[in-house]
Design a protein around this motif. Structure first.
Motif, PDB file in Angstrom:
ATOM      1  N   UNK A   1       8.002  10.193   3.822  1.00 45.41           N
ATOM      2  CA  UNK A   1       8.276   9.207   2.777  1.00 45.41           C
ATOM      3  C   UNK A   1       7.118   8.217   2.731  1.00 45.41           C
ATOM      4  N   UNK A   2       6.453   8.143   1.590  1.00 47.90           N
ATOM      5  CA  UNK A   2       5.350   7.193   1.399  1.00 47.90           C
ATOM      6  C   UNK A   2       5.629   6.376   0.151  1.00 47.90           C
ATOM      7  N   UNK A   3       4.870   5.320  -0.020  1.00 48.76           N
ATOM      8  CA  UNK A   3       5.097   4.417  -1.150  1.00 48.76           C
ATOM      9  C   UNK A   3       3.821   4.228  -1.945  1.00 48.76           C
ATOM     10  N   UNK A   4       3.962   4.148  -3.256  1.00 46.45           N
ATOM     11  CA  UNK A   4       2.825   3.805  -4.102  1.00 46.45           C
ATOM     12  C   UNK A   4       2.342   2.412  -3.730  1.00 46.45           C
ATOM     13  N   UNK A   5       1.036   2.231  -3.637  1.00 49.24           N
ATOM     14  CA  UNK A   5       0.480   0.941  -3.251  1.00 49.24           C
ATOM     15  C   UNK A   5      -0.434   0.408  -4.342  1.00 49.24           C
ATOM     16  N   UNK A   6      -0.660  -0.912  -4.293  1.00 50.51           N
ATOM     17  CA  UNK A   6      -1.518  -1.555  -5.277  1.00 50.51           C
ATOM     18  C   UNK A   6      -0.781  -1.827  -6.575  1.00 50.51           C
ATOM     19  N   UNK A   7      -1.491  -2.438  -7.515  1.00 45.77           N
ATOM     20  CA  UNK A   7      -0.865  -2.782  -8.788  1.00 45.77           C
ATOM     21  C   UNK A   7      -1.402  -1.947  -9.946  1.00 45.77           C
ATOM     22  N   UNK A   8      -2.138  -0.871  -9.630  1.00 47.90           N
ATOM     23  CA  UNK A   8      -2.606   0.019 -10.677  1.00 47.90           C
ATOM     24  C   UNK A   8      -1.436   0.823 -11.240  1.00 47.90           C
ATOM     25  N   UNK A   9      -1.571   1.253 -12.482  1.00 50.49           N
ATOM     26  CA  UNK A   9      -0.495   2.008 -13.118  1.00 50.49           C
ATOM     27  C   UNK A   9      -0.936   3.405 -13.532  1.00 50.49           C
ATOM     28  N   UNK A  10      -2.121   3.835 -13.114  1.00 45.09           N
ATOM     29  CA  UNK A  10      -2.614   5.159 -13.467  1.00 45.09           C
ATOM     30  C   UNK A  10      -2.239   6.202 -12.432  1.00 45.09           C
ATOM     31  N   UNK A  11      -3.028   7.273 -12.382  1.00 42.69           N
ATOM     32  CA  UNK A  11      -2.747   8.386 -11.488  1.00 42.69           C
ATOM     33  C   UNK A  11      -3.177   8.112 -10.045  1.00 42.69           C
ATOM     34  N   UNK A  12      -4.050   7.142  -9.839  1.00 43.96           N
ATOM     35  CA  UNK A  12      -4.609   6.931  -8.504  1.00 43.96           C
ATOM     36  C   UNK A  12      -3.574   6.630  -7.424  1.00 43.96           C
ATOM     37  N   UNK A  13      -2.575   5.755  -7.673  1.00 46.56           N
ATOM     38  CA  UNK A  13      -1.606   5.488  -6.602  1.00 46.56           C
ATOM     39  C   UNK A  13      -0.895   6.745  -6.102  1.00 46.56           C
ATOM     40  N   UNK A  14      -0.521   7.648  -6.995  1.00 48.40           N
ATOM     41  CA  UNK A  14       0.111   8.892  -6.577  1.00 48.40           C
ATOM     42  C   UNK A  14      -0.854   9.802  -5.840  1.00 48.40           C
ATOM     43  N   UNK A  15      -2.095   9.797  -6.260  1.00 44.35           N
ATOM     44  CA  UNK A  15      -3.142  10.586  -5.611  1.00 44.35           C
ATOM     45  C   UNK A  15      -3.349  10.118  -4.169  1.00 44.35           C
TER      46      UNK A  15
ATOM     47  N   UNK B   1       8.177  12.711  -6.803  1.00 43.29           N
ATOM     48  CA  UNK B   1       7.404  11.498  -7.058  1.00 43.29           C
ATOM     49  C   UNK B   1       8.191  10.494  -7.881  1.00 43.29           C
ATOM     50  N   UNK B   2       7.878   9.218  -7.715  1.00 42.10           N
ATOM     51  CA  UNK B   2       8.589   8.128  -8.383  1.00 42.10           C
ATOM     52  C   UNK B   2       8.496   8.225  -9.900  1.00 42.10           C
ATOM     53  N   UNK B   3       7.372   8.695 -10.411  1.00 44.05           N
ATOM     54  CA  UNK B   3       7.234   8.879 -11.852  1.00 44.05           C
ATOM     55  C   UNK B   3       6.239  10.007 -12.131  1.00 44.05           C
ATOM     56  N   UNK B   4       6.140  10.396 -13.376  1.00 46.65           N
ATOM     57  CA  UNK B   4       5.259  11.503 -13.746  1.00 46.65           C
ATOM     58  C   UNK B   4       3.796  11.169 -13.509  1.00 46.65           C
ATOM     59  N   UNK B   5       3.424   9.926 -13.763  1.00 40.97           N
ATOM     60  CA  UNK B   5       2.028   9.547 -13.588  1.00 40.97           C
ATOM     61  C   UNK B   5       1.609   9.733 -12.134  1.00 40.97           C
ATOM     62  N   UNK B   6       2.495   9.325 -11.203  1.00 39.32           N
ATOM     63  CA  UNK B   6       2.217   9.534  -9.780  1.00 39.32           C
ATOM     64  C   UNK B   6       2.220  11.018  -9.435  1.00 39.32           C
ATOM     65  N   UNK B   7       3.131  11.779 -10.047  1.00 39.64           N
ATOM     66  CA  UNK B   7       3.208  13.214  -9.768  1.00 39.64           C
ATOM     67  C   UNK B   7       1.926  13.924 -10.188  1.00 39.64           C
ATOM     68  N   UNK B   8       1.348  13.530 -11.304  1.00 43.21           N
ATOM     69  CA  UNK B   8       0.102  14.144 -11.764  1.00 43.21           C
ATOM     70  C   UNK B   8      -1.031  13.849 -10.777  1.00 43.21           C
ATOM     71  N   UNK B   9      -1.076  12.620 -10.271  1.00 43.30           N
ATOM     72  CA  UNK B   9      -2.049  12.299  -9.235  1.00 43.30           C
ATOM     73  C   UNK B   9      -1.808  13.093  -7.965  1.00 43.30           C
ATOM     74  N   UNK B  10      -0.529  13.331  -7.628  1.00 41.90           N
ATOM     75  CA  UNK B  10      -0.183  14.096  -6.433  1.00 41.90           C
ATOM     76  C   UNK B  10      -0.678  15.536  -6.543  1.00 41.90           C
ATOM     77  N   UNK B  11      -0.525  16.134  -7.723  1.00 48.40           N
ATOM     78  CA  UNK B  11      -0.981  17.508  -7.925  1.00 48.40           C
ATOM     79  C   UNK B  11      -2.479  17.612  -7.672  1.00 48.40           C
ATOM     80  N   UNK B  12      -3.226  16.621  -8.137  1.00 47.53           N
ATOM     81  CA  UNK B  12      -4.676  16.625  -7.920  1.00 47.53           C
ATOM     82  C   UNK B  12      -4.999  16.582  -6.420  1.00 47.53           C
ATOM     83  N   UNK B  13      -4.314  15.726  -5.675  1.00 46.38           N
ATOM     84  CA  UNK B  13      -4.566  15.614  -4.239  1.00 46.38           C
ATOM     85  C   UNK B  13      -4.206  16.904  -3.514  1.00 46.38           C
ATOM     86  N   UNK B  14      -3.101  17.531  -3.893  1.00 46.39           N
ATOM     87  CA  UNK B  14      -2.696  18.787  -3.263  1.00 46.39           C
ATOM     88  C   UNK B  14      -3.728  19.881  -3.501  1.00 46.39           C
TER      89      UNK B  14
END
Length: 318
Positions: free
Chosen positions: A190-204, A222-235
């Motif tokens: 379990x991890x948490x999105x950090x910072x105040x950005x609203x793009x894909x970077x926090x999920x990444x 993921x908490x939202x789709x934007x974070x999920x898209x960043x997660x896919x990139x990291x994976x």
């Protein structure tokens, strides 16, 4: 007649044509301010949001706009970027501009507003304010049951930022859904999105932290789709395939979710509908001039299954 008053229908057609021709020649425009003063309404609404960005806020705003314009209202929009002093200042600014009411989206209102108010996904209830909210319990169950039904037993979760009003309620709903599905959510997954950005970077970056822990998981919610898209990139950068190695589920169903590669499985919030409901409640509140008791309008989510989820690999993933 130029303002559309019902009594204008009694004016002869020839007279109407002459009046309209003269108005066009003189570039006449009705005085909206004078009309609003006569009615006692400005026909404007203040809308308060965290920020304007792709995803949640934009879709809710589109519904609010649709609902308000349909009833002849326009709106002022202010973003507070999660600063409490800006939330308070925005309400003062709206009052100074004689708005008829306030719609607050994903905004903590620690004190009851002086203006008639409707909230969307706000965590604090106040007397006389209607809150339009998603059925978070059902939303979590849809996602967790989908993953459990595919055979996933090690599910990682990306929580929202600490300042987001939906973070804690969604996390509690996920915990309940996992317990119901007999899944153990390990703390290291379990991890948490950090910072105040609203793009894909926090999920990444959140997914990179998960991967760095060397904890094994076969699915990620993921908490939202934007974070999920960043997660896919990291994976993918870590050499993992989605969904063959790790299934990914998002939340919201933003417009780009269906056009990702692979298409994103997600829990759809009816965000535009939530905005319309808020606008309708606001107009009704203004016209009736009677505060509603504190109440919720609960809307149901929908699971949208696309190509980012599948059964886990036989030997698991990381």
């Amino acid at each position: 007649m130029l303002t559309g008053a019902p009594a204008a229908t009694s004016i002869p057609k020839a007279t109407q044509d002459r009046i309209f021709a003269a108005a066009k020649r003189l570039n006449y425009r009705p005085n909206v301010l004078a009309r609003s003063l006569r009615r006692g309404w400005s026909m404007t609404i203040g809308v308060l949001v965290p920020e304007v960005s792709e995803g949640y806020t934009t879709l809710v705003l589109s519904g609010i706009e649709q609902g308000l314009v349909r009833d002849g209202y326009c709106y002022f929009l202010l973003s507070h970027h999660h600063h409490e002093e800006m939330i308070a200042r925005a309400q003062t600014m709206f009052a100074e501009r004689s708005v008829d009411g306030l719609i607050a989206v994903d905004t903590p209102l620690h004190h009851a507003p002086q203006l008639p108010a409707i909230t969307v996904s706000c965590p604090v209830m106040h007397e006389g304010i209607t809150n339009v909210v998603l059925n978070e319990k059902r939303a979590a169950e849809l996602a967790i049951d989908h993953l459990a039904g595919l055979g996933h037993k090690r599910v990682a979760v990306i929580k929202g930022q600490a300042f987001s009003s939906g973070t804690e309620s969604r996390w509690q709903a996920i915990r309940h859904a996992a317990e119901r599905a007999h899944l153990v959510l390990e703390p290291k997954l379990v991890v948490q999105l950090e910072g105040d950005q609203v793009g894909h970077e926090p999920g990444y970056f959140a997914t990179q932290r998960l991967l760095a822990s060397n904890a094994r998981f076969t699915a990620l919610f993921a908490f939202n789709d934007i974070a999920a898209i960043g997660a896919v990139r990291a994976l993918r950068e870590a050499g993992l395939r989605v969904p063959q190695d790790v299934s990914v589920v998002g939340f919201d169903d933003v417009q780009s979710a269906a056009f990702q590669n692979p298409g994103l499985t997600t829990v759809r919030q009816p965000l535009r509908t939530m905005g319309i409901l808020a606008a309708e409640a606001m107009v009704r509140r203004i016209k009736e001039q009677v505060p509603d008791p504190a109440r919720q309008i609960l809307v149901d989510p929908e699971l949208i299954v696309r190509e980012s989820t599948c059964p886990p690999p036989l030997r698991g993933s990381r």
